[in-house]
Enzyme design. Structure first.
Site, short mmCIF file in Angstrom:
data_model
loop_
_atom_site.label_atom_id
_atom_site.label_comp_id
_atom_site.label_asym_id
_atom_site.label_seq_id
_atom_site.Cartn_x
_atom_site.Cartn_y
_atom_site.Cartn_z
N HIS A 87 30.56 -82.24 -3.88
CA HIS A 87 31.90 -81.77 -4.22
C HIS A 87 31.86 -80.53 -5.09
O HIS A 87 32.80 -79.74 -5.12
CB HIS A 87 32.72 -82.88 -4.91
CG HIS A 87 32.31 -83.17 -6.32
ND1 HIS A 87 31.51 -84.23 -6.66
CD2 HIS A 87 32.62 -82.55 -7.48
CE1 HIS A 87 31.33 -84.24 -7.97
NE2 HIS A 87 32.00 -83.23 -8.49
N ASP A 96 28.11 -87.66 -1.39
CA ASP A 96 28.33 -86.64 -2.42
C ASP A 96 27.02 -86.01 -2.88
O ASP A 96 26.79 -85.80 -4.06
CB ASP A 96 29.08 -87.22 -3.62
CG ASP A 96 29.66 -86.13 -4.51
OD1 ASP A 96 29.94 -85.04 -4.01
OD2 ASP A 96 29.82 -86.38 -5.72
N GLY A 98 31.22 -80.86 -15.69
CA GLY A 98 30.00 -80.08 -15.91
C GLY A 98 28.76 -80.92 -15.77
O GLY A 98 27.67 -80.40 -15.56
N ASN A 99 28.89 -82.26 -15.89
CA ASN A 99 27.76 -83.17 -15.70
C ASN A 99 27.49 -83.48 -14.23
O ASN A 99 26.41 -83.98 -13.89
CB ASN A 99 27.98 -84.49 -16.44
CG ASN A 99 27.63 -84.43 -17.91
OD1 ASN A 99 28.47 -84.59 -18.78
ND2 ASN A 99 26.35 -84.22 -18.19
N SER A 100 28.46 -83.26 -13.37
CA SER A 100 28.30 -83.60 -11.95
C SER A 100 27.04 -82.97 -11.38
O SER A 100 26.81 -81.76 -11.53
CB SER A 100 29.50 -83.12 -11.13
OG SER A 100 30.62 -83.90 -11.39
N GLY A 158 33.33 -98.69 13.22
CA GLY A 158 34.77 -98.54 13.09
C GLY A 158 35.44 -99.68 12.35
O GLY A 158 36.65 -99.89 12.51
#
Length: 482
Positions: free
Chosen positions: A106, A136, A207-209, A265
């Site tokens: 992200h 992610d 900012g830690n992501s 699905g």
């Protein structure tokens, strides 16, 4: 920390995916944690661990066309030096000496350019090798060799109560270390799609992501991903993706540029001890099984007759499996194959044969271009305001009207007032042009900028080198973002 808020004000940066690494049931993990030997030392030396990992931790800055793009879930109010127009910030860590870097997908979604700042004060332009929004995870590449790398551990083996620490750049404070304990492992986030995460009480903030979570031995055990919060700030509940999962995703991104996953699905959630009795199952089975909550129309699951309220107990066998193991088996199945699901329906067991489709992979992102092109006035469009100071009017001076290129990368934005170039005061365009007339592309330039009530020198880095050293800057208390 994927990019959408699951419920208003709750998820700061969401991740949702079929996990690619095996997990044991909650009971078997608890038993293995009980059987662990007492550690030789009760002291936790995060100082030494942080010193070992710090050289391989990087700060990441993303620019994109258009206006400011908030980092996923970043709903906090901006402080004067937090963000640049069109910029986003994150952390990452080097996993290969030849320039491969792991971070959150992200954080680099929609990037026009990506700049990597290393611990030894070098800056590199990076390209996106591949990004997987479901887990992610993004893999970046910079043109460098011989880089320091982190030491990897196993996040899936962490036990609740173990000490862990995170490193990143919360609110711009690079290589900050915050520590806490593992709260739960695995933990499934409401609204997710089955990713087992590491829950901790380690303080994570914007900012830690993408930064590392490491254990008492100094080994990286997770990729910091998101927090659970009613207001966008840290509230004591943080989540990291186990490094085992992140590296498996990274390997596929490096090989193919995307991740292949089988799917049928059917949308599911973990069966819990509280839910099990409602479906005629014993509470002891609550740590096992996947409860179907929705079946997609025209999907293999719909064709096989699966329905909401079915409990998938196992895939390809009769022994009940953990929720993560069920997800793994489905994700690992090849497109076009058929798998046998042991189903619990209306208080009776049955076996259903289901075909396997393949999740649509993320489109391979285009490489980020160089951060800076040919430009005039560092990419600044400036206007000067003349006249006396009035009520609700800005003071006379030289103001930023629009920003791109080097100035955008440095964090300048609309409304900033320029006061000086290096140690030369500027009051209008003529002063500014005179001050920069002798500046070469290989020079670092310091612009003294006023934003609100704060003023700070902001470095415009050399334009001619993609590996330019980062100029440090002093300020009068202003905050810069990661």
């Amino acid at each position: 920390m994927s990019a959408a808020t699951v419920a208003k004000g709750l998820i700061v940066a969401a991740v949702a995916a079929f996990v690619l690494t095996g997990q044991t049931s909650a009971w078997s993990q608890a038993r293995s944690c009980l059987e662990r030997g007492r550690p030789q030392s009760q002291a936790v030396d995060f100082a030494a661990a942080a010193a070992r990992q710090s050289p391989a931790v990087v700060s990441i800055m993303v620019t994109e066309n258009g206006g400011e793009r908030p980092v996923a879930g970043d709903t906090r109010p901006s402080t004067p030096w937090e963000r640049g127009w069109g910029r986003g910030f994150a952390s990452g860590f080097i996993v290969d000496r030849d320039g491969y870097i792991l971070t959150s997908a992200h954080a680099v979604s929609g990037a026009r350019s990506i700049s990597i700042a290393t611990a030894d004060q070098r800056r590199f332009d990076a390209e996106v090798v591949g990004a997987d929004r479901l887990s992610d995870v993004a893999l970046l590449k910079v043109a460098a060799t011989g880089l320091p790398v982190v030491v990897l551990g196993r996040g899936s083996e962490l036990c609740p109560g173990e000490w862990v620490a995170a490193m990143g750049a919360p609110f711009g404070f690079e290589r900050s270390v915050t520590a806490g304990v593992v709260s739960a492992n695995p933990r499934y986030v409401p609204g997710g799609s089955g990713v087992p995460l590491i829950q901790t009480d380690v303080a994570l903030n914007p900012g830690n992501s993408g930064g590392p979570l490491f254990d008492e031995r100094g080994e990286v055990v997770g990729l910091n991903s998101m927090i659970y919060s009613p207001g966008g700030g840290y509230f004591g509940v943080s989540f990291s993706l186990p490094i085992d999962t992140a590296m498996q995703v990274a390997d596929q991104l490096r090989t193919a540029g995307y991740v292949r996953r089988g799917h049928i699905g059917a949308r599911t959630q973990p069966l819990t001890a509280e839910l099990a009795p409602a479906f005629g199952l014993g509470a002891a089975l609550g740590a096992l099984g996947a409860l179907v909550v929705r079946v997609d129309a025209d999907s293999p699951a719909a064709e096989a007759g699966l329905r909401s309220g079915d409990v998938v107990l196992a895939v390809g066998g009769d022994v009940a499996m953990s929720y993560a193991d069920i997800q793994n088996r489905v994700a690992a199945a090849r497109k076009g194959s058929r798998i046998a699901l042991k189903i619990w329906r209306h208080r009776a067991a049955l076996t259903v044969q289901v075909g396997v489709a393949e999740n649509q992979p993320d489109v391979r992102p285009r490489p980020a271009g160089p951060a800076v092109m040919q430009e005039t006035r560092f990419g600044l469009e400036l206007a000067q305001r003349k006249g006396v100071l009035g009520i609700s009017l800005p003071p006379p001076g030289l103001y930023v009207q629009s920003v791109s290129g080097s100035a955008q990368l440095a964090g300048l934005r609309y409304g900033d007032m320029l006061v000086a170039v290096n140690d030369v005061e500027v009051a209008d365009l003529a002063d500014f042009d005179a001050a920069i007339r002798t500046v070469r592309d290989s020079d670092t330039v310091a612009l003294l900028v006023v934003r609100g009530s704060a003023r700070s020198y902001v470095p415009i880095l050399p334009r001619s080198s993609p590996h330019a050293p980062i100029a440090r800057h002093a300020s009068d208390g202003a905050v810069s973002t990661p």
